[in-house]
Design a protein around this motif. Structure first.
Motif, PDB file in Angstrom:
ATOM      1  N   TRP A 127     -23.754 103.710 -16.051  1.00 59.73           N
ATOM      2  CA  TRP A 127     -24.441 104.817 -15.639  1.00 59.73           C
ATOM      3  C   TRP A 127     -24.847 105.719 -16.863  1.00 59.73           C
ATOM      4  CZ3 TRP A 127     -26.238 104.193 -10.836  1.00 59.73           C
ATOM      5  CH2 TRP A 127     -25.719 103.578  -9.923  1.00 59.73           C
ATOM      6  N   ARG A 139     -20.912 109.883   1.047  1.00 62.66           N
ATOM      7  CA  ARG A 139     -19.645 109.813   0.333  1.00 62.66           C
ATOM      8  C   ARG A 139     -18.813 110.961   0.315  1.00 62.66           C
ATOM      9  NH1 ARG A 139     -21.292 106.299  -5.242  1.00 62.66           N
ATOM     10  NH2 ARG A 139     -22.426 104.776  -3.935  1.00 62.66           N
ATOM     11  N   TYR A 190     -26.648 115.636  -7.999  1.00 65.36           N
ATOM     12  CA  TYR A 190     -25.558 114.966  -7.932  1.00 65.36           C
ATOM     13  C   TYR A 190     -24.262 115.927  -8.256  1.00 65.36           C
ATOM     14  CZ  TYR A 190     -21.795 111.630  -9.610  1.00 65.36           C
ATOM     15  OH  TYR A 190     -20.429 110.951  -9.693  1.00 65.36           O
ATOM     16  N   GLU A 235     -19.734 107.000 -18.583  1.00 60.27           N
ATOM     17  CA  GLU A 235     -19.449 108.034 -18.137  1.00 60.27           C
ATOM     18  C   GLU A 235     -17.877 108.244 -17.632  1.00 60.27           C
ATOM     19  OE1 GLU A 235     -20.976 105.808 -16.427  1.00 60.27           O
ATOM     20  OE2 GLU A 235     -20.246 105.611 -14.752  1.00 60.27           O
ATOM     21  N   TRP A 236     -17.181 106.795 -17.633  1.00 59.48           N
ATOM     22  CA  TRP A 236     -15.881 106.852 -17.198  1.00 59.48           C
ATOM     23  C   TRP A 236     -14.880 106.806 -18.634  1.00 59.48           C
ATOM     24  CZ3 TRP A 236     -12.233 106.063 -13.135  1.00 59.48           C
ATOM     25  CH2 TRP A 236     -13.123 106.404 -11.718  1.00 59.48           C
ATOM     26  N   SER A 266     -18.742 104.180  -1.357  1.00 59.88           N
ATOM     27  CA  SER A 266     -19.721 103.741  -2.495  1.00 59.88           C
ATOM     28  C   SER A 266     -20.017 102.260  -2.344  1.00 59.88           C
ATOM     29  CB  SER A 266     -18.694 104.137  -3.801  1.00 59.88           C
ATOM     30  OG  SER A 266     -17.601 103.230  -3.696  1.00 59.88           O
ATOM     31  N   GLU A 300     -23.951 100.744  -3.269  1.00 62.14           N
ATOM     32  CA  GLU A 300     -24.038 100.752  -4.977  1.00 62.14           C
ATOM     33  C   GLU A 300     -23.808  99.390  -5.645  1.00 62.14           C
ATOM     34  OE1 GLU A 300     -21.578 103.645  -6.639  1.00 62.14           O
ATOM     35  OE2 GLU A 300     -21.059 102.481  -8.288  1.00 62.14           O
ATOM     36  N   CYS A 313     -28.200 102.200  -4.840  1.00 59.39           N
ATOM     37  CA  CYS A 313     -28.319 103.077  -6.198  1.00 59.39           C
ATOM     38  C   CYS A 313     -27.784 101.755  -7.236  1.00 59.39           C
ATOM     39  CB  CYS A 313     -27.274 103.952  -6.636  1.00 59.39           C
ATOM     40  SG  CYS A 313     -25.613 103.764  -6.035  1.00 59.39           S
ATOM     41  N   HIS A 356     -27.880 110.145 -15.099  1.00 60.93           N
ATOM     42  CA  HIS A 356     -26.446 110.437 -15.443  1.00 60.93           C
ATOM     43  C   HIS A 356     -26.370 110.844 -16.529  1.00 60.93           C
ATOM     44  CE1 HIS A 356     -25.269 108.320 -11.774  1.00 60.93           C
ATOM     45  NE2 HIS A 356     -23.715 108.460 -12.021  1.00 60.93           N
ATOM     46  N   HIS A 413     -20.262 115.797 -13.332  1.00 63.90           N
ATOM     47  CA  HIS A 413     -19.739 114.035 -13.021  1.00 63.90           C
ATOM     48  C   HIS A 413     -18.163 114.418 -13.189  1.00 63.90           C
ATOM     49  CE1 HIS A 413     -19.385 109.952 -13.272  1.00 63.90           C
ATOM     50  NE2 HIS A 413     -20.216 109.801 -12.816  1.00 63.90           N
ATOM     51  N   HIS A 414     -17.574 113.450 -13.011  1.00 67.88           N
ATOM     52  CA  HIS A 414     -15.984 113.250 -12.770  1.00 67.88           C
ATOM     53  C   HIS A 414     -15.291 114.284 -14.076  1.00 67.88           C
ATOM     54  CE1 HIS A 414     -17.235 110.351  -9.987  1.00 67.88           C
ATOM     55  NE2 HIS A 414     -16.680 109.259 -10.593  1.00 67.88           N
ATOM     56  N   PHE A 417     -32.393 108.133 -10.750  1.00 65.59           N
ATOM     57  CA  PHE A 417     -30.906 108.586 -10.877  1.00 65.59           C
ATOM     58  C   PHE A 417     -30.753 108.997 -12.444  1.00 65.59           C
ATOM     59  CE2 PHE A 417     -27.373 109.721  -9.074  1.00 65.59           C
ATOM     60  CZ  PHE A 417     -26.443 108.955  -8.214  1.00 65.59           C
ATOM     61  N   ASP A 460     -20.016 112.305  -4.642  1.00 65.34           N
ATOM     62  CA  ASP A 460     -19.444 111.211  -5.125  1.00 65.34           C
ATOM     63  C   ASP A 460     -18.021 111.426  -5.716  1.00 65.34           C
ATOM     64  OD1 ASP A 460     -20.280 108.938  -7.933  1.00 65.34           O
ATOM     65  OD2 ASP A 460     -19.973 108.541  -5.840  1.00 65.34           O
ATOM     66  N   TYR A 461     -17.041 110.697  -5.307  1.00 70.75           N
ATOM     67  CA  TYR A 461     -17.008 109.559  -4.281  1.00 70.75           C
ATOM     68  C   TYR A 461     -15.573 109.899  -3.714  1.00 70.75           C
ATOM     69  CZ  TYR A 461     -14.470 106.523  -7.363  1.00 70.75           C
ATOM     70  OH  TYR A 461     -13.395 106.187  -8.350  1.00 70.75           O
ATOM     71  N   TRP A 500     -26.248 114.683  -3.408  1.00 65.32           N
ATOM     72  CA  TRP A 500     -25.453 113.368  -3.568  1.00 65.32           C
ATOM     73  C   TRP A 500     -24.052 113.496  -4.018  1.00 65.32           C
ATOM     74  CZ3 TRP A 500     -23.884 108.728  -5.340  1.00 65.32           C
ATOM     75  CH2 TRP A 500     -24.460 107.637  -4.978  1.00 65.32           C
TER      76      TRP A 500
HETATM   77  O1  FHN Z   1     -17.686 106.883 -10.472  1.00 63.42           O
HETATM   78  C1  FHN Z   1     -19.051 106.905 -10.149  1.00 63.42           C
HETATM   79  C2  FHN Z   1     -19.793 106.374 -11.409  1.00 63.42           C
HETATM   80  O2  FHN Z   1     -19.489 106.781 -12.531  1.00 63.42           O
HETATM   81  C3  FHN Z   1     -21.296 106.580 -10.885  1.00 63.42           C
HETATM   82  O3  FHN Z   1     -21.772 108.098 -10.713  1.00 63.42           O
HETATM   83  C4  FHN Z   1     -21.640 105.830  -9.367  1.00 63.42           C
HETATM   84  C5  FHN Z   1     -22.827 106.115  -9.142  1.00 63.42           C
HETATM   85  O4  FHN Z   1     -22.989 105.728  -7.800  1.00 63.42           O
HETATM   86  N1  FHN Z   1     -20.784 106.618  -8.622  1.00 63.42           N
HETATM   87  C6  FHN Z   1     -19.070 106.448  -8.830  1.00 63.42           C
HETATM   88  C7  FHN Z   1     -18.851 104.954  -8.693  1.00 63.42           C
HETATM   89  O5  FHN Z   1     -19.170 104.360  -7.274  1.00 63.42           O
END
Ligand code: FHN
Length: 425
Positions: free
Chosen positions: A271, A216, A123, A32-33, A226, A243, A264, A21, A80-81, A19, A184-185, A182
């Motif tokens: 991540w 997901r 992803y 990443e958050w 997740s 996860e 994962c 990130h 990503h988010h 994986f 998410d989520y 992939w």
């Molecule tokens: O919020 C995401 C997190 O940043 C990361 O990408 C994971 C990886 O499985 N998925 C989410 C949390 O379940």
């Protein structure tokens, strides 16, 4: 249209993936958050867009490190988010081709993965804290963890869905054969048809009929995507995605048939790139977790969070190299292996491929007596005799007791062909 088990046949054989990130969050290096955790408003977070310049980005290096570690597929976050796109989307300016580097990072990534003969995974985050029509406050948990800056935020979610579906269509159309998507989520009521999941899955399947998709999107609205899906029979997608947890007994459907799943996990605790998080799991632990997943019929995908310049840090590289050294000797007990259908021994785990069973010995004997009470010098003789020799169950000199001792001393793996119960005369 291929069915679930045809589509996932390669996935169940390859067992082990990487994986990745990576994105703007690698610049602050606080995970990443960070945008949500620190309540950073969109216009402030965009400073990282202006700064992003991964001068060391060389996905061939990444993929070679994955391959050397024994990984057979690589999944990278293309969005990503935080909403930043590492691919050249016609639907937004918030993309890597508009940064200083002017590169389509995803194009280079998929080319590198294919050049090394590995499978390509993308992803894509369903959540998007940057898009003006994604909810960021109030009636939904987790959008931005209720950032006051968006208290009066209004949005048109249908516009966001058109954007999201449109980008996924771009990925399916413009980057060649995709092996894994992939998503998410899902969360709260943001699952299944809230995403127009059935329409999305139909579109994806029409463009990428062989692609496998995680659970997901929660097309059946099952919840828990997740984490371990509480009710595997309600699970959706092609594989379940627990996860940071390994299901107690693997994941089987109501007929007791093992369903494809992939655990994962991170090397440290985050991540995205987080240099202050130095609590890296020992490679030996990660190897045991890989063995545990395979022994329960599952896969493991191990994450790396590259830094803002595009480098894997030393701890990540050291971990990958240590895993690779073990895989060089023992990959046969991972690839194409799964449940052994033999009770788990106290000293480790079994994996199985047909009538070849692999004993993974995690606990060697201690003290003068071996696990079953036989003086260790006799064990030594067995060890020497068996070292490097195919041990056939039922050999005159091997008994059940010695077998356990044998496996308790053979390092991390022993092979023996085991007449299947219905074959034993
Ligand atoms: O919020 C995401 C997190 O940043 C990361 O990408 C994971 C990886 O499985 N998925 C989410 C949390 O379940």
């Amino acid at each position: 249209m291929s069915d679930l088990f045809t589509r996932t046949e390669w996935f169940l054989k390859e067992r082990f993936g990487m994986f990745i990130h990576w994105g703007l969050y690698a610049i602050p290096g606080r995970g990443e958050w960070v945008m949500s955790d620190e309540r950073i408003p969109v216009d402030m977070y965009e400073q990282y867009f202006e700064q992003f310049n991964p001068v060391d980005y060389d996905p061939v290096k990444w993929v070679k490190a994955a391959k050397k570690a024994g990984m057979k597929y690589v999944v990278m976050t293309v969005k990503h988010h935080d909403g930043f796109c590492l691919f050249d989307s016609a639907l937004t300016d918030y993309k890597s081709t508009n940064t200083v580097c002017k590169r389509d990072l995803t194009r280079e990534f998929v080319d590198a993965v294919r050049a090394e003969g590995l499978k390509v995974g993308l992803y894509y985050s369903l959540i998007d804290w940057h898009h003006e029509d994604y909810p960021k406050y109030g009636d939904l948990i987790h959008p931005m963890r209720d950032n006051e800056a968006y208290k009066d935020n209004t949005y048109n979610f249908d516009n966001y869905l058109a954007y999201m579906h449109g980008q996924i269509k771009e990925l399916c159309r413009n980057y060649g054969k995709i092996d894994i998507l992939w998503f998410d989520y899902s969360y709260e009521h943001m699952r299944g048809e809230t995403w127009h999941a059935k329409e999305l899955m139909e579109m994806v399947r029409s463009l990428q009929p062989e692609v496998i998709i995680d659970n997901r999107l929660e097309t059946s609205g099952e919840g828990g995507g997740s984490l371990l899906t509480a009710n595997p029979t309600a699970w959706s997608g092609d594989f379940s995605s627990p996860e940071q947890i390994i299901p107690q007994e693997g994941i089987k459907n109501e007929l007791g048939v093992s369903i494809p799943w992939e655990m994962c996990t991170t090397m440290n605790n985050t991540w995205g790139y987080t240099p202050n998080d130095i609590a890296y799991k020992p490679a030996a632990l990660l190897i045991r977790k890989l063995v545990e997943c395979v022994s329960k019929g599952g896969n493991m995908i191990l994450n790396v969070g590259p830094d803002a310049k595009g480098n894997f840090n030393k701890q990540s590289m050291d971990t990958l190299e240590a895993i690779g050294e073990w895989m060089d000797k023992n990959a046969e007990s991972i690839y194409s292996c799964g449940y052994a259908d033999i009770d788990k021994p106290e000293w480790g785990r079994y994996t199985r491929n047909g009538n070849m069973i692999y004993a993974h010995v995690f606990e060697a004997p201690i003290g003068p007596l071996a696990l079953t009470g036989v003086p260790v010098d006799q064990v030594k003789s067995m060890y020497r005799l068996a070292d490097g020799v195919e041990v056939q169950r039922g050999d005159s000199w091997i008994t059940k007791a010695y077998e356990n001792i044998l496996f308790a001393c053979l390092g991390s793996i022993a092979h023996f062909t085991y007449p299947l119960p219905d074959e034993a005369d």
